[in-house]
Design an enzyme around this catalytic site. Structure first.
Site, PDB file in Angstrom:
ATOM      1  N   SER A  73       1.099  -1.259  -0.439  1.00 56.47           N
ATOM      2  CA  SER A  73       0.150   0.051  -0.172  1.00 56.47           C
ATOM      3  C   SER A  73      -0.229   1.378   0.141  1.00 56.47           C
ATOM      4  O   SER A  73       0.414   2.105  -0.574  1.00 56.47           O
ATOM      5  CB  SER A  73      -1.207  -0.162   1.045  1.00 56.47           C
ATOM      6  N   ASN A 152      -5.834  -9.698  -7.497  1.00 53.49           N
ATOM      7  CA  ASN A 152      -5.942  -9.667  -6.170  1.00 53.49           C
ATOM      8  C   ASN A 152      -7.405 -10.959  -5.698  1.00 53.49           C
ATOM      9  O   ASN A 152      -7.411 -11.286  -4.540  1.00 53.49           O
ATOM     10  CB  ASN A 152      -5.297  -9.005  -5.281  1.00 53.49           C
ATOM     11  N   GLN A 180       0.493  -9.043  -6.103  1.00 60.51           N
ATOM     12  CA  GLN A 180       0.231 -10.936  -6.057  1.00 60.51           C
ATOM     13  C   GLN A 180       1.057 -11.671  -7.030  1.00 60.51           C
ATOM     14  O   GLN A 180       0.579 -12.584  -6.420  1.00 60.51           O
ATOM     15  CB  GLN A 180      -1.376 -10.594  -6.814  1.00 60.51           C
ATOM     16  N   SER A 200       4.968  -6.557  -2.046  1.00 66.37           N
ATOM     17  CA  SER A 200       5.288  -7.262  -0.024  1.00 66.37           C
ATOM     18  C   SER A 200       4.784  -8.055   0.413  1.00 66.37           C
ATOM     19  O   SER A 200       5.465  -9.435  -0.222  1.00 66.37           O
ATOM     20  CB  SER A 200       3.582  -6.241   0.001  1.00 66.37           C
ATOM     21  N   HIS A 202       4.646  -9.970   2.853  1.00 69.33           N
ATOM     22  CA  HIS A 202       3.929 -11.089   3.482  1.00 69.33           C
ATOM     23  C   HIS A 202       2.655 -11.760   2.441  1.00 69.33           C
ATOM     24  O   HIS A 202       2.382 -12.665   2.604  1.00 69.33           O
ATOM     25  CB  HIS A 202       3.110 -10.714   4.438  1.00 69.33           C
ATOM     26  N   THR A 238      14.362   4.617  10.518  1.00 71.68           N
ATOM     27  CA  THR A 238      15.915   3.974  10.775  1.00 71.68           C
ATOM     28  C   THR A 238      15.038   2.462   9.167  1.00 71.68           C
ATOM     29  O   THR A 238      13.818   1.817   9.673  1.00 71.68           O
ATOM     30  CB  THR A 238      15.554   3.627  11.786  1.00 71.68           C
ATOM     31  N   CYS A 326     -19.394  -7.360   2.672  1.00 76.85           N
ATOM     32  CA  CYS A 326     -19.972  -7.776   3.714  1.00 76.85           C
ATOM     33  C   CYS A 326     -19.444  -7.743   4.264  1.00 76.85           C
ATOM     34  O   CYS A 326     -19.803  -6.975   6.114  1.00 76.85           O
ATOM     35  CB  CYS A 326     -20.775  -8.723   3.389  1.00 76.85           C
TER      36      CYS A 326
END
Length: 394
Positions: A73, A152, A180, A200, A202, A238, A326
């Site tokens: 992001s 994604n 992705q 990213s 993760h 840092t 939802c």
């Protein structure tokens, strides 16, 4: 929970043991600040450089083109906002698509509020962007094209090379959100004429809170975080040394295992899709049938709500996600599913299952068997399905 089958790897992945092992010393033993001049800290400076080189090699890039961030992001925000600021004297028009991650869409909306114009391209029924539409949308004041490498939600892989060639031909910067795709498909920034790329940690069995932005040498975008001189004065703060070691190690692992790992994921994905499509009626597969991420399967089941399905799957020990928003308090279905032309009532019944290399055929069989029961039960409580069944029996 006695049983857990995790099929939400597009949301996040388990940190690989070797990644965690590589990171641990940098929390408790080699904890020096890389910016300090004494040798205890300079070791970490060298380690950061090593990981930067490792990631650059995975993309066919140069190490001084990799800038570490806190994740995808931030990288997306940096690419769009800093480009807009740096190139606004040339123009204030940006091209993107209707199926981007919200890190792109919300940033684009932010820029629109500040006087920029954004063209949101349509996609076809499979979620593919037509490169001809990209070229047709270019104006004299276009300064940036941003198209995700792979979606994604539905897993469709976009024609990035063709779009990159168009952007390069017209002298326009090209950014891709590859969060992705990085580690799942081969990527070469030169071959695809990519000027900026977000990723990213993760999403590829690395830690959360670490990512990077590739910025091609010569691209004059502004600093995103001001303060110290870290990341060649473009992103102050840092360095997250444990995280950087984590994403570097995860990248090494992902590239080394990609062929074998994704072949297994693709085999299990296709088995899952085959069983679901053959054994659960009134089901639609979303995304491109072949040009899709190896671990992604996305379905819509008519006459049911995705949220109810997720709850029942969770009770059975199965982790998945819905294209419906939802669960975040919105009644609107996925913007991606609407963009590929699905009506609201069908888009609400969506399910995304994203695999990893540990998923077995026995796991898939259990998931499909549970899913068949859940869909049947939920349809049995649906007035819409009851009306539909009556019409079918006439």
């Amino acid at each position: 929970m006695s049983k857990l089958i995790y099929l939400d790897n597009a949301a996040t992945t388990k940190t690989a043991p070797e990644v965690l092992e590589a990171m641990l010393p940098y929390f408790t033993e080699q904890y020096g600040n890389p910016s300090a001049i004494y040798s205890f800290a300079s070791h970490n400076k060298d380690v950061v450089a090593e990981q930067r080189e490792r990631i650059a090699n995975a993309l066919g890039a140069k190490s001084n083109e990799i800038y570490f961030t806190a994740g995808g992001s931030e990288s997306d925000n940096w690419a769009l906002k800093a480009t807009a600021e740096a190139y606004q004297n040339k123009g204030k028009h940006i091209i993107t698509t209707k199926i981007e991650h919200h890190a792109i869409l919300h940033t684009a909306a932010y820029l629109e509020e500040r006087g920029f114009e954004v063209t949101y391209l349509d996609v076809d029924e499979y979620g593919k962007v037509n490169p001809a539409d990209v070229e047709a949308a270019i104006r004299p004041d276009t300064i940036l094209i941003s198209v995700m490498y792979a979606n994604n939600e539905i897993g469709t892989i976009e024609p990035i090379k063709e779009i990159g060639e168009i952007a390069h031909k017209h002298g326009i910067l090209f950014h891709t959100d590859a969060v992705q795709a990085f580690g799942q498909v081969p990527i070469n920034v030169d071959e695809c004429h990519i000027d900026m790329l977000s990723a990213s940690g993760h999403k590829l069995n690395g830690p959360k809170g670490i990512g990077f932005l590739y910025i091609r040498k010569g691209v004059k975008i502004r600093s995103f975080v001001h303060g110290g001189a870290q990341e060649r004065k473009r992103r102050a703060g840092t360095e997250n040394v444990p995280g950087i070691v984590g994403i570097g190690t995860a990248t090494k692992r992902a590239i080394a295992t990609m062929e074998e790992r994704t072949a297994k994921e693709r085999e299990m994905r296709d088995y899952l899709i085959k069983r679901v499509m053959e054994e659960i009626p009134y089901t639609k597969l979303n995304g491109h049938p072949t040009d899709r991420l190896p671990n992604n399967a996305n379905f819509c089941f008519r006459f049911i709500e995705g949220e109810s399905m997720l709850i029942r799957l969770d009770m059975a020990g199965i982790c998945g996600s819905s294209g419906s928003a939802c669960t975040s308090g919105s009644l609107d279905p996925s913007h991606v599913l609407l963009a590929i032309g699905l009506p609201h009532e069908i888009a609400h019944g969506s399910l995304r299952l994203t695999l990893n290399e540990e998923i077995t055929k026995e796991d898939i069989d259990y998931v499909v068997d549970q899913l068949k029961t859940i869909v049947s039960d939920l349809r049995g409580m649906s007035p819409l399905y009851e009306d539909f069944a009556k019409k079918q029996n006439k």
